[in-house]
Scaffold this active site. Sequence first.
Site, PDB file in Angstrom:
ATOM      1  CB  ALA A  93      -1.024   0.006   1.153  1.00 27.95           C
ATOM      2  CG  HIS A 126       3.436  14.464   0.301  1.00 27.85           C
ATOM      3  ND1 HIS A 126       2.770  14.120  -1.004  1.00 27.85           N
ATOM      4  CD2 HIS A 126       2.664  13.384   1.152  1.00 27.85           C
ATOM      5  CE1 HIS A 126       1.998  13.329  -0.945  1.00 27.85           C
ATOM      6  NE2 HIS A 126       1.781  12.774   0.217  1.00 27.85           N
ATOM      7  CE  LYS A 130       5.582  11.263  -0.790  1.00 28.09           C
ATOM      8  NZ  LYS A 130       6.069  10.234   0.017  1.00 28.09           N
TER       9      LYS A 130
END
Length: 238
Positions: A93, A126, A130
């Site tokens: 995921a 983000h 990141k």
Amino acid sequence: MRTDDQPIRISLFAPNGRMGIAIAAAVAEDPGFEIDADHGDVLVDFSAPSALQASLDRAIAAGTPILVGTTGLDDFASRRIATAAEQVPVLRAANTSLGVALLSDLVERAARVLGPQWDIEILEMHHRMKADAPSGTALALGDAAARGREAKMKAERGRDGTNLKREEGAIGFASLRGGTVAGDHDVIFAGPEERLILSHRAENRMIFARGALAAARFLVGKPAGLYSMRDVIGADEA
């Protein structure tokens, strides 16, 4: 062997990372789970691409289901995950938010209904720390759109320069970075004289932690195979 009335034991592969800390906090709020560093019912890996093989090897050696939430994985990593899934349950995921899992389903449906005449652009933002772009979630949403079109994804990333006319059937990606944004995603369907925008806003990292626990609960007792958050929300509907 655990019984149904016992808490699900979670082993964190990277307990000191952002997601490891958040998942431990979510476990502390949920009596249905507990942290067990060495003998978990599910191994959870939100680390780095370079650590993937070690986490998969650990899961296979223990015969333990594993949730892989690491992003920035390449095609070789995907093949390693697929190989591991032949031996243990693996849930991959890019984003464990249940809301994002539903968004992915909606994007696939919209792409199927609207067809290739509608252009698709995916915008994500983000926090400044990141490391990968586009985000794994953005790419997963692009894959969902491509599935809806029943076509291989043709990605246009980070446009810059001239002569950049849009390719027929392409899916565009744009990435913004700054501040402490947990994760914003917009999927824009641009048609003749109208637009449809499907959006998700992550307000706190805890939504990913709670989704990870839902995924861990799903994995317990599953046969070897490759699973996704789509399977998790599908199980909730059943």
